[in-house]
Design a protein around this motif. Structure first.
Motif, PDB file in Angstrom:
ATOM      1  N   TYR A 232       0.834  -1.190   0.000  1.00 35.23           N
ATOM      2  CA  TYR A 232       0.000   0.000   0.000  1.00 35.23           C
ATOM      3  C   TYR A 232       0.874   1.249   0.000  1.00 35.23           C
ATOM      4  CZ  TYR A 232      -4.359  -2.428   1.281  1.00 35.23           C
ATOM      5  OH  TYR A 232      -5.476  -3.224   1.285  1.00 35.23           O
TER       6      TYR A 232
ATOM      7  N   GLN B 259      -9.164  -4.143  -7.574  1.00 38.81           N
ATOM      8  CA  GLN B 259      -9.558  -2.961  -6.807  1.00 38.81           C
ATOM      9  C   GLN B 259     -10.869  -2.420  -7.345  1.00 38.81           C
ATOM     10  OE1 GLN B 259      -6.480   0.008  -6.414  1.00 38.81           O
ATOM     11  NE2 GLN B 259      -7.834   1.544  -5.538  1.00 38.81           N
TER      12      GLN B 259
ATOM     13  N   ASP C 179      -0.165  -7.667  -7.385  1.00 37.23           N
ATOM     14  CA  ASP C 179      -1.145  -6.836  -6.703  1.00 37.23           C
ATOM     15  C   ASP C 179      -0.821  -5.390  -7.024  1.00 37.23           C
ATOM     16  OD1 ASP C 179      -3.421  -6.497  -5.038  1.00 37.23           O
ATOM     17  OD2 ASP C 179      -2.126  -5.927  -3.377  1.00 37.23           O
TER      18      ASP C 179
ATOM     19  N   GLN D 264      -2.238  -0.877  -6.430  1.00 38.48           N
ATOM     20  CA  GLN D 264      -3.140   0.127  -5.850  1.00 38.48           C
ATOM     21  C   GLN D 264      -3.233   1.308  -6.795  1.00 38.48           C
ATOM     22  OE1 GLN D 264      -2.032   1.602  -1.966  1.00 38.48           O
ATOM     23  NE2 GLN D 264      -3.454   3.311  -2.061  1.00 38.48           N
TER      24      GLN D 264
ATOM     25  N   PRO E  61      -8.643   2.420   0.052  1.00 40.93           N
ATOM     26  CA  PRO E  61      -8.784   1.688  -1.220  1.00 40.93           C
ATOM     27  C   PRO E  61      -9.389   0.304  -1.013  1.00 40.93           C
ATOM     28  CG  PRO E  61      -6.482   1.757  -0.528  1.00 40.93           C
ATOM     29  CD  PRO E  61      -7.238   2.661   0.395  1.00 40.93           C
TER      30      PRO E  61
ATOM     31  N   LYS F 251      -9.171  -2.901  -2.109  1.00 40.76           N
ATOM     32  CA  LYS F 251      -8.245  -3.761  -2.860  1.00 40.76           C
ATOM     33  C   LYS F 251      -7.839  -4.961  -2.030  1.00 40.76           C
ATOM     34  CE  LYS F 251      -3.859  -2.633  -3.179  1.00 40.76           C
ATOM     35  NZ  LYS F 251      -3.152  -3.476  -2.174  1.00 40.76           N
TER      36      LYS F 251
END
Length: 313
Positions: A70, A256, A296, A298, A311, A313
């Motif tokens: 993140y 997301q 992954d 963001q 977020p 996600k």
């Protein structure tokens, strides 16, 4: 005021409103054709860092191969690799570190919680979910139930819910399980449903996101699908390669849900072509990224406007 002046004022008002309406219509038409741009953080096998809306690498971690991460509200960056979790400040100084407890174990989650702790999952002989304080001390530890001894396939990104429970995907259990803080499983969302092709379809749950409407968004890796499940675990929305001409689903891992309702999906298995893409509720692709592979991610901004809030996600 004379009748002439009244008529002239009405004419001017009508003209002004007509011009304003035409201007707004033109503006809205143009906005509809403006291409979408995003800046975003990537946790990926060959690159871990931040990509600008212009497609440039503007921040890069010390090593690739990250699994989760993140960009925090204060601008720090929290990253999970298989062996450790680190937080970097604005000067790239490491201000938090947590390492796995055994050589064969794997870490798979790094989320900064509202209480300041970091949520981390550790797969292994004794799989667990932990809340870790800023000094690396384990404040909470919950035994997970992945239903397999295959360490790599036990679990992936876990998330803490607003009710204090935890949402954890278990790949080979074909289940997303909701755990209480005491480790009790109170809900199980199955992904080997007949309407999804059963276990033969290998719908391994990877990312599970609890949406504001109570539904749960789940990526199904080898099944190459993304689904929404209602509170009872019924499929209420599904996307796969059957819905898009580009066939972009290739081992979808991260996902997301954006504030506008669109969904961004990472195709981790894509060696070439589309690695990250955005779809709307009508199952139309509205944005794509063809650069680095993505495990992954963001999304940080859209067309120059930073995304606000936590977020999904």
């Amino acid at each position: 005021m004379t009748d002439y002046k009244k008529i002239r004022m009405i004419v001017h008002l009508v003209v002004a409103l007509t011009v304003y309406g035409a201007t707004m219509a033109y503006s809205q038409s143009n906005q509809a054709t403006i291409p979408i741009t995003h800046s975003f953080f990537i946790a990926g096998p060959d690159f871990t860092g931040i990509i600008s809306e212009a497609g440039q690498e503007i921040w890069k971690a010390e090593k690739a191969g990250a699994r989760d991460g993140y960009v925090l509200p204060n601008g720090h960056i929290l990253i999970c690799w298989g062996d450790e979790v680190k937080e970097f400040d604005h000067d790239k100084k490491v201000i938090f570190t947590f390492k796995k407890s055994a050589p064969e174990n794997e870490l798979g989650t790094a989320v900064r919680l509202e209480n300041g702790y970091t949520l981390i999952t550790e797969s292994g002989k004794n799989p667990r979910l932990m809340e870790v304080d800023q000094h690396g001390n384990i404040a909470t530890s919950i035994v997970l139930q992945p239903e397999t001894d295959n360490i790599h396939m036990q679990t992936r990104m876990a998330r803490k819910l607003s009710n204090g429970n935890y949402l954890v995907p278990h790949l080979l259990a074909f289940s997303v399980k909701e755990y209480t803080p005491t480790g009790q499983v109170v809900k199980v969302f199955k992904t080997d449903l007949p309407e999804l092709g059963g276990r033969a379809a290998e719908n391994w749950p990877f990312t599970a996101i609890r949406l504001s409407n109570g539904k749960t968004l789940v990526t199904l890796t080898h099944g190459n699908k993304v689904v929404e499940l209602n509170r009872k675990g019924k499929v209420v929305w599904k996307m796969s390669n059957d819905d898009l001409a580009e066939k972009p689903f290739a081992d979808p891992c991260g996902a997301q849900r954006l504030p506008n309702g669109n969904t961004v999906i990472a195709s981790y298995g894509a060696q070439e072509g589309i690695k990250l893409f955005e779809v709307n509720s009508k199952k139309e692709m509205v944005w794509k990224y063809n650069g680095h592979r993505v495990h992954d991610f963001q999304v940080l901004s859209t067309n120059g406007i930073p995304l606000s809030g936590i977020p999904l996600k």
